[in-house]
Design a protein around this motif. Structure first.
Motif, PDB file in Angstrom:
ATOM      1  N   GLY A   7       0.630  -3.263   3.860  1.00  0.00           N
ATOM      2  CA  GLY A   7      -0.562  -2.418   3.722  1.00  0.00           C
ATOM      3  C   GLY A   7      -1.391  -2.354   4.995  1.00  0.00           C
ATOM      4  N   TYR A  11      -6.962   0.728   4.938  1.00  0.00           N
ATOM      5  CA  TYR A  11      -8.331   0.476   5.430  1.00  0.00           C
ATOM      6  C   TYR A  11      -8.539  -0.983   5.886  1.00  0.00           C
ATOM      7  CZ  TYR A  11     -13.448  -0.128   4.848  1.00  0.00           C
ATOM      8  OH  TYR A  11     -14.767  -0.441   5.001  1.00  0.00           O
ATOM      9  N   GLY A  13      -6.424  -3.642   5.804  1.00  0.00           N
ATOM     10  CA  GLY A  13      -5.289  -4.191   6.546  1.00  0.00           C
ATOM     11  C   GLY A  13      -5.330  -3.806   8.021  1.00  0.00           C
ATOM     12  N   ILE A  31       4.383  -3.553   7.103  1.00  0.00           N
ATOM     13  CA  ILE A  31       5.165  -2.768   6.131  1.00  0.00           C
ATOM     14  C   ILE A  31       4.171  -1.933   5.341  1.00  0.00           C
ATOM     15  CG2 ILE A  31       6.510  -2.861   3.997  1.00  0.00           C
ATOM     16  CD1 ILE A  31       7.828  -5.369   4.918  1.00  0.00           C
ATOM     17  N   ASN A  33       4.035   1.922   2.865  1.00  0.00           N
ATOM     18  CA  ASN A  33       4.742   3.145   2.394  1.00  0.00           C
ATOM     19  C   ASN A  33       3.909   4.409   2.645  1.00  0.00           C
ATOM     20  OD1 ASN A  33       2.744   3.033   0.478  1.00  0.00           O
ATOM     21  ND2 ASN A  33       4.106   2.908  -1.295  1.00  0.00           N
ATOM     22  N   LEU A  34       2.762   4.253   3.284  1.00  0.00           N
ATOM     23  CA  LEU A  34       1.873   5.359   3.652  1.00  0.00           C
ATOM     24  C   LEU A  34       1.372   6.141   2.437  1.00  0.00           C
ATOM     25  CD1 LEU A  34       3.735   6.630   6.873  1.00  0.00           C
ATOM     26  CD2 LEU A  34       1.843   5.007   6.713  1.00  0.00           C
ATOM     27  N   GLY A  37      -2.114   4.782   3.176  1.00  0.00           N
ATOM     28  CA  GLY A  37      -2.264   4.456   4.599  1.00  0.00           C
ATOM     29  C   GLY A  37      -1.870   5.645   5.460  1.00  0.00           C
ATOM     30  N   LYS A  66       8.469  -1.817  -3.509  1.00  0.00           N
ATOM     31  CA  LYS A  66       9.315  -1.788  -4.713  1.00  0.00           C
ATOM     32  C   LYS A  66      10.799  -1.736  -4.351  1.00  0.00           C
ATOM     33  CE  LYS A  66       9.490   3.164  -5.567  1.00  0.00           C
ATOM     34  NZ  LYS A  66       8.793   4.298  -6.062  1.00  0.00           N
ATOM     35  N   PHE A  86      -1.852  -7.004   1.703  1.00  0.00           N
ATOM     36  CA  PHE A  86      -2.890  -6.044   1.295  1.00  0.00           C
ATOM     37  C   PHE A  86      -2.362  -4.957   0.359  1.00  0.00           C
ATOM     38  CE2 PHE A  86      -4.234  -7.520   5.472  1.00  0.00           C
ATOM     39  CZ  PHE A  86      -5.528  -7.893   5.216  1.00  0.00           C
ATOM     40  N   ASN A 105       3.116  -2.224  -9.094  1.00  0.00           N
ATOM     41  CA  ASN A 105       2.805  -2.315  -7.658  1.00  0.00           C
ATOM     42  C   ASN A 105       2.055  -3.605  -7.318  1.00  0.00           C
ATOM     43  OD1 ASN A 105       2.991  -1.396  -5.032  1.00  0.00           O
ATOM     44  ND2 ASN A 105       1.089  -0.224  -5.136  1.00  0.00           N
ATOM     45  N   SER A 129      -7.449 -10.434  -3.075  1.00  0.00           N
ATOM     46  CA  SER A 129      -7.855 -10.282  -4.466  1.00  0.00           C
ATOM     47  C   SER A 129      -9.227  -9.600  -4.499  1.00  0.00           C
ATOM     48  CB  SER A 129      -7.847 -11.622  -5.189  1.00  0.00           C
ATOM     49  OG  SER A 129      -7.979 -11.402  -6.574  1.00  0.00           O
ATOM     50  N   THR A 130      -9.872  -9.634  -5.622  1.00  0.00           N
ATOM     51  CA  THR A 130     -11.030  -8.768  -5.807  1.00  0.00           C
ATOM     52  C   THR A 130     -12.045  -9.391  -6.768  1.00  0.00           C
ATOM     53  OG1 THR A 130     -11.677  -6.725  -6.926  1.00  0.00           O
ATOM     54  CG2 THR A 130      -9.552  -7.581  -7.512  1.00  0.00           C
ATOM     55  N   LYS A 158      -4.299  -8.050 -10.518  1.00  0.00           N
ATOM     56  CA  LYS A 158      -4.584  -8.942  -9.387  1.00  0.00           C
ATOM     57  C   LYS A 158      -4.652 -10.393  -9.859  1.00  0.00           C
ATOM     58  CE  LYS A 158      -5.136  -6.296  -5.737  1.00  0.00           C
ATOM     59  NZ  LYS A 158      -4.590  -6.566  -4.420  1.00  0.00           N
ATOM     60  N   TYR A 181     -12.452 -10.242  -2.585  1.00  0.00           N
ATOM     61  CA  TYR A 181     -13.409  -9.392  -1.863  1.00  0.00           C
ATOM     62  C   TYR A 181     -14.437  -8.816  -2.825  1.00  0.00           C
ATOM     63  CZ  TYR A 181      -9.123  -8.654   1.036  1.00  0.00           C
ATOM     64  OH  TYR A 181      -7.967  -8.771   1.752  1.00  0.00           O
TER      65      TYR A 181
HETATM   66  N1  NAD Z   1     -11.616  -1.646  -0.567  1.00  0.00           N
HETATM   67  C1  NAD Z   1     -12.243  -2.553  -1.303  1.00  0.00           C
HETATM   68  O1  NAD Z   1     -13.471  -2.502  -1.467  1.00  0.00           O
HETATM   69  C2  NAD Z   1     -11.461  -3.679  -1.929  1.00  0.00           C
HETATM   70  C3  NAD Z   1     -12.153  -4.576  -2.753  1.00  0.00           C
HETATM   71  C4  NAD Z   1     -11.454  -5.638  -3.325  1.00  0.00           C
HETATM   72  C5  NAD Z   1     -10.116  -5.813  -3.056  1.00  0.00           C
HETATM   73  N2  NAD Z   1      -9.442  -4.921  -2.270  1.00  0.00           N
HETATM   74  C6  NAD Z   1      -8.010  -5.151  -2.023  1.00  0.00           C
HETATM   75  O2  NAD Z   1      -7.762  -5.032  -0.636  1.00  0.00           O
HETATM   76  C7  NAD Z   1      -6.445  -4.544  -0.413  1.00  0.00           C
HETATM   77  C8  NAD Z   1      -6.485  -3.417   0.587  1.00  0.00           C
HETATM   78  O3  NAD Z   1      -7.325  -2.395   0.082  1.00  0.00           O
HETATM   79  P1  NAD Z   1      -7.777  -1.148   0.957  1.00  0.00           P
HETATM   80  O4  NAD Z   1      -9.154  -0.804   0.573  1.00  0.00           O
HETATM   81  O5  NAD Z   1      -7.457  -1.381   2.385  1.00  0.00           O
HETATM   82  O6  NAD Z   1      -6.823  -0.024   0.356  1.00  0.00           O
HETATM   83  P2  NAD Z   1      -5.875   1.038   1.087  1.00  0.00           P
HETATM   84  O7  NAD Z   1      -5.392   1.932  -0.003  1.00  0.00           O
HETATM   85  O8  NAD Z   1      -6.560   1.645   2.256  1.00  0.00           O
HETATM   86  O9  NAD Z   1      -4.693   0.116   1.628  1.00  0.00           O
HETATM   87  C9  NAD Z   1      -3.556  -0.215   0.868  1.00  0.00           C
HETATM   88  C10 NAD Z   1      -2.351   0.006   1.760  1.00  0.00           C
HETATM   89  O10 NAD Z   1      -1.175  -0.423   1.079  1.00  0.00           O
HETATM   90  C11 NAD Z   1      -0.171   0.573   1.166  1.00  0.00           C
HETATM   91  N3  NAD Z   1       0.673   0.424  -0.031  1.00  0.00           N
HETATM   92  C12 NAD Z   1       0.294   0.544  -1.329  1.00  0.00           C
HETATM   93  N4  NAD Z   1       1.351   0.304  -2.138  1.00  0.00           N
HETATM   94  C13 NAD Z   1       2.407   0.021  -1.337  1.00  0.00           C
HETATM   95  C14 NAD Z   1       3.777  -0.312  -1.581  1.00  0.00           C
HETATM   96  N5  NAD Z   1       4.269  -0.366  -2.819  1.00  0.00           N
HETATM   97  N6  NAD Z   1       4.578  -0.545  -0.530  1.00  0.00           N
HETATM   98  C15 NAD Z   1       4.104  -0.479   0.745  1.00  0.00           C
HETATM   99  N7  NAD Z   1       2.819  -0.162   1.043  1.00  0.00           N
HETATM  100  C16 NAD Z   1       1.983   0.078   0.004  1.00  0.00           C
HETATM  101  C17 NAD Z   1      -0.919   1.892   1.253  1.00  0.00           C
HETATM  102  O11 NAD Z   1      -0.187   2.932   1.855  1.00  0.00           O
HETATM  103  C18 NAD Z   1      -2.127   1.486   2.106  1.00  0.00           C
HETATM  104  O12 NAD Z   1      -1.863   1.612   3.490  1.00  0.00           O
HETATM  105  C19 NAD Z   1      -5.893  -4.175  -1.783  1.00  0.00           C
HETATM  106  O13 NAD Z   1      -5.007  -5.197  -2.193  1.00  0.00           O
HETATM  107  C20 NAD Z   1      -7.116  -4.119  -2.664  1.00  0.00           C
HETATM  108  O14 NAD Z   1      -6.810  -4.461  -3.999  1.00  0.00           O
HETATM  109  C21 NAD Z   1     -10.093  -3.852  -1.706  1.00  0.00           C
END
Ligand code: NAD
Length: 340
Positions: A7, A11, A13, A31, A33-34, A37, A66, A86, A105, A129-130, A158, A181
């Motif tokens: 990930g 954001y 990551g 790694i 899958n966009l 991202g 997956k 992430f 997922n 985690s969250t 989670k 987080y």
């Molecule tokens: N943004 C927040 O406020 C927040 C709060 C609590 C927890 N989180 C956790 O932080 C992590 C990152 O969140 P974020 O806000 O950066 O989200 P995001 O959607 O920007 O980032 C997730 C990334 O994972 C990739 N992805 C998703 N499933 C995938 C798969 N099966 N294989 C490969 N890549 C995959 C997406 O393309 C993306 O680049 C997550 O695990 C989320 O649960 C985020």
């Protein structure tokens, strides 16, 4: 170290990748899958790496977690010292409508990743985690020991991964840090990377989008909560402080055992305070519409961050709502320019 970051095109990551590139001598394999991202983020991260002049490596592999065979092939080909995980699906209402997507997922793919770590001797794992694992907590601020009672499939998916980590870590060399987080917001101070994915539901992102005119108005969900101004209160943490907590977690595992830490500043702001701050830093008096409560929103969610402050060598630097709003706003302006 050679670190696998799942990930990393997303954001949070991407901010961790940026800090590892700039502040350490570790190499990184991303790694992603966009699905949410972006390749543009990967391109920027490569530019940042080049500017450091270091000979550390940054490799991007487009792959879906997956695809167990492909992911195992990557573990076979590269020797990782640590994984920072992430990649996940993160939209709460979507998790209610499509729980299977979230369990597959977030829980199944995470379990496979942990399994591969065991098989290939990767003994350090940092997990995103969250605060959603706490659900509607009985105590505020929320401690790591506050009972976990998630109220939606996202939070449960989670928490299940946390359980897998706990069980696996209890009987093996494998060590992990779970970071829970709270509300992550803001962007890189040089505005090179930020939250790209459209249709975000995060308050500060939505307020920034409204301030730059991407939305004609924004909504406030509920004005009758038992808080001073009647709107919900959340603990907003700047994404670069959160990113630093990951690097400090990796260091912590050198000499310490697995653990779980809340990531927040330990204080909250109401929805109206956030909106007013965004109006102030942008100079735009954008339109706000008041509507009813959303199901499942706790009135107040604030982290007790005593544990992370006392145990990790983590010193937050950006605990400043104006700075968080300003970076989010500047990032949104940059996205707008890209579209022109
Ligand atoms: N943004 C927040 O406020 C927040 C709060 C609590 C927890 N989180 C956790 O932080 C992590 C990152 O969140 P974020 O806000 O950066 O989200 P995001 O959607 O920007 O980032 C997730 C990334 O994972 C990739 N992805 C998703 N499933 C995938 C798969 N099966 N294989 C490969 N890549 C995959 C997406 O393309 C993306 O680049 C997550 O695990 C989320 O649960 C985020």
């Amino acid at each position: 170290m050679n670190i696998l970051i799942t990930g990393g095109a997303g954001y949070i990551g991407s901010h961790v990748v940026k800090q590892i590139i700039e502040n350490t001598d570790h190499s990184v394999v991303i790694i992603d899958n966009l699905s949410t991202g972006s390749l543009k983020t990967i391109k920027t991260l490569n530019e940042i790496r080049q500017q450091t002049g270091k000979n550390t490596e940054l490799t991007f592999i487009e792959a879906d977690l997956k695809d167990f065979q492909m992911i195992e092939g990557i573990f076979k080909a590269k020797k990782f010292d640590a994984v920072i995980h992430f990649a996940a699906s993160i939209v709460v209402p979507e998790s209610v409508k499509n729980p299977i997507k979230y369990y597959m997922n977030n829980t199944v793919n995470t379990t496979n990743l942990i399994n591969l770590c065991l098989k290939y001797g990767v003994n350090r794992f940092i997990f995103s985690s969250t605060a959603a694992v706490y659900g509607q907590p009985d105590e505020i601020p929320v401690k790591e020991t506050t009972p976990t009672q998630p109220i939606n499939p996202y939070g449960r998916s989670k928490l299940m991964s946390e359980t897998v980590l706990n069980d696996v870590g209890a009987h093996t060399e494998f060590k992990y840090i779970i970071l829970r987080y709270f509300n992550v917001a803001g962007a890189d101070l040089k505005i090179r990377i930020g939250q790209r994915f459209p249709n975000a539901t995060h308050l500060i992102k939505v307020a920034a989008e409204t301030a730059v005119g991407k939305r004609d108005k924004m909504y406030v969900f509920g004005t009758d909560y038992p808080t001073p101004d009647g709107t919900c209160i959340r603990d907003y943490i700047h994404v670069d402080d959160l990113a630093d907590a990951h690097i400090k977690s990796l260091e912590y595992l050198n000499d310490n055992n697995s653990d779980v830490f809340n990531c927040g500043y330990g204080r909250g702001y109401s929805v109206l305070e956030v909106i007013n701050t965004m109006k102030e830093v942008s100079g735009v008096d954008f339109k706000v519409e008041y509507t009813g409560r959303r199901e499942g929103d706790p009135a107040i969610l604030i982290a007790d961050n005593t544990k992370i402050l006392n145990n990790l060598n983590w010193k937050p630097q950006y605990d400043d709502l104006k700075l968080i709003c300003k970076t989010a706003l500047e990032w949104e302006k940059k996205l707008l320019q890209e579209e022109v």
